[in-house]
Design an enzyme around this catalytic site. Sequence first.
Site, PDB file in Angstrom:
ATOM      1  N   VAL A  32       1.284  -1.085   0.267  1.00 28.77           N
ATOM      2  CA  VAL A  32       0.151  -0.324  -0.351  1.00 28.77           C
ATOM      3  C   VAL A  32       1.316   1.040   0.136  1.00 28.77           C
ATOM      4  CG1 VAL A  32      -1.737   1.458   1.074  1.00 28.77           C
ATOM      5  CG2 VAL A  32      -2.478  -0.852   0.706  1.00 28.77           C
ATOM      6  N   GLU A  33       1.584   1.406   0.672  1.00 29.04           N
ATOM      7  CA  GLU A  33       2.686   2.625   1.052  1.00 29.04           C
ATOM      8  C   GLU A  33       3.370   2.664  -0.321  1.00 29.04           C
ATOM      9  OE1 GLU A  33       2.992   4.776   3.248  1.00 29.04           O
ATOM     10  OE2 GLU A  33       1.715   3.891   4.191  1.00 29.04           O
TER      11      GLU A  33
END
Length: 355
Positions: free
Chosen positions: A144-145
């Site tokens: 996600v990051e």
Amino acid sequence: MKLHYLVATATLLLGATAGHPLRADNSPESGETRSAAEELVPAENYLHRADVREFLDQLSRDSDLDRNRLAGIMARAKRQQSVLDAISKPAERTLNWARYRPIFLTQKRIDQGREFMREHAELLERATETYGVPADIITAIIGVETFYGRITGSHDVLDSLATLAFDYPPRATFFRSELAEFLSLSAAEGWDPHQRQGSYAGAMGVPQFISSSYRQYAVDFDGDGKRDLFDSMADVIGSVANYFAVHGWEKDAPVAERWSFPDDDIPAQVRSLVRSSLTPTVAGDTVAALGFTGSGLGTGTRDNEHLSVMVLEGGDGDEAWVAYRNFYVITRYNHSRLYAMAVLQLAQGFHSNPE
């Protein structure tokens, strides 16, 4: 005395160079010396602002960072309008779940997450054994990051933090603290502070740690004597796991479960349990009395089984969810329910049947 002025001026204008620590044996002994040097800086520079000079004075007093060298660094910092534009409309505040979910729950991100888990299986296993955090959650955070390290940010961290510290009043206190942390971190790690890139908010590396988190939670998981969240995947994986462990991750405990109702009609009593705070405050007995039969009830060990109830705007209507302690821990990484739900569902996606 003239030589002293020339040396101070040269230090100010040139600033720190790569590999040169931000420390010095001697600090300027008078405000007059500092002012004479700073008068040579262009007027539009941050260093001409009284609040910036006061910040540098305080940081130098509170640490062993040399005031002249700090001034040299700040003399090269630039205000970035793009940073101010970005922070005014973060996705977590402007999107609902129906629009947020497709950003992260793509087949490509799931497939590459599976590949990441295969490639780093030994590291992930060791991190799980050491910290109790499952491999799929660690992987999902990284996915996600930064899409598993592919997109780590193109903003100059110093410029971003300076801009937010001195030109974004709503969060100036927080970002001044982060700027101080970044300058201290750069000194401790031997970085050139002008050469670090990250997000518009100053998050860095594969796991996007802000400076205070880097200083507090990054670990040397490969044993080479450095904490490298840019180029060491071992340190990245270990640091993410350590972050969750320190914030109270419960090993083998659930994260969140969907609360289903006939015809997807969520009762008003359930909606009334939704709180604005991310902190779990709803007693497990309360949701059980309303018919929730999730497998996670009675499995937690913290907060006297306090839970959170969420109603998210999904693509097919509202969705009710019951979140456990571990969901709250994910929100310590990013203070957003949507973010935590994306991490959870991406982690679950790694175990679904490949398309």
